[in-house]
Design an enzyme around this catalytic site. Structure first.
Site, PDB file in Angstrom:
ATOM      1  N   SER A 243       0.984  -1.042  -0.096  1.00  0.00           N
ATOM      2  CA  SER A 243      -0.209  -0.257   0.079  1.00  0.00           C
ATOM      3  C   SER A 243       0.859   1.214  -0.178  1.00  0.00           C
ATOM      4  CB  SER A 243      -0.850   0.020   1.313  1.00  0.00           C
ATOM      5  OG  SER A 243      -2.018   0.763   1.068  1.00  0.00           O
TER       6      SER A 243
ATOM      7  N   ASP B 251     -10.282  -5.002  -4.138  1.00  0.00           N
ATOM      8  CA  ASP B 251      -9.452  -3.834  -3.183  1.00  0.00           C
ATOM      9  C   ASP B 251     -10.229  -2.736  -3.106  1.00  0.00           C
ATOM     10  OD1 ASP B 251      -8.050  -2.157  -1.773  1.00  0.00           O
ATOM     11  OD2 ASP B 251      -5.911  -3.069  -2.303  1.00  0.00           O
TER      12      ASP B 251
ATOM     13  N   HIS C 109      -7.911  -5.661   0.390  1.00  0.00           N
ATOM     14  CA  HIS C 109      -6.616  -4.869   0.642  1.00  0.00           C
ATOM     15  C   HIS C 109      -5.950  -5.767   1.455  1.00  0.00           C
ATOM     16  CE1 HIS C 109      -4.408  -1.547  -0.024  1.00  0.00           C
ATOM     17  NE2 HIS C 109      -4.272  -1.279   1.562  1.00  0.00           N
TER      18      HIS C 109
END
Length: 223
Positions: free
Chosen positions: A117, A166, A197
């Site tokens: 991320s 996600d 995610h």
């Protein structure tokens, strides 16, 4: 960077390679340390895993709440409303981590930058702006603004993986990172998985195989 020392996992044999792995927003260096055994690396892999902690700072999109963050996220316009100054600061901290591994005797071409991320974005930006080419960059569930700044190390292997469901960093942003990098002349290995995610077991298997490839572990073991 945080005053906390990174979480470091030393290999059973002397370290001949290093993976510097950056966590995501609000996590810390412990977040991915537990996945190392799931990479199914050979016992004699010789990889030192370094998991640094992002500094604690306010994050605008979370109402200014302080948390571990590599840079500020100001809005959901992730491609255009970019904290480029904060990204640069984190990149320079990553350069220092790379230099620490080089000072320990590990060649830069035996160092991988990895991140999830926010951490994946910084891994891409740091790896593609560092003075020397590294073994590779692994960017998980992330996005990549400011691609126009990149011009170095077009031969460096890049692994990008993303969750098809996600809800935090939509799949199309990961795919855009892939496409933008390819358009700039970079070679990207792309994987998408039926997950949100997060990371999943097939992804960890692919990461382990990719690390063995870019760090040439088969040759290291044979030697």
């Amino acid at each position: 960077m945080s005053k906390l020392a990174p979480v470091i996992i030393e290999p059973q044999s002397p370290a001949t390679a290093a993976v510097i792995w950056l966590h995501g927003l609000g996590a810390d260096g412990h977040d991915f340390a537990e996945v190392v055994p799931s990479l199914n690396l050979p016992a004699s892999h010789g990889i030192r895993f370094v998991f640094p902690h992002a500094p604690v700072q306010p994050v605008t999109i979370n109402g200014g709440m302080t948390m571990r963050s590599w840079f500020d996220i100001r809005s959901m316009d992730l491609m255009n409303d970019v904290d480029s100054a904060g990204i640069r600061v984190s990149c320079h901290q990553v350069y220092k981590l790379i230099e620490q591994q080089r000072d320990s005797g590990i060649d830069e071409q035996r160092i991988v930058l990895a991140g999830f991320s926010q951490g994946g974005l910084v891994a891409l930006h740091a790896g593609l702006s560092y003075d020397h080419a590294l073994a590779g960059i692994m960017a998980l569930s992330t996005w990549c603004p400011l691609v126009e700044q990149f011009y170095l190390h077009r031969q460096m292997p890049i692994f990008i993986a993303h969750g098809q469901q996600d809800p935090i960093i939509p799949l199309q942003l990961g795919a855009q990172a892939r496409d933008d990098l390819v358009a700039k002349g970079y070679g990207v290995q792309w994987q998408a998985y039926p997950m949100q995610h997060q990371v999943c077991a097939p992804e960890l298997d692919a990461i382990g195989q990719w690390l063995q490839q870019v760090l040439r572990l088969d040759l290291a073991v044979a030697g």
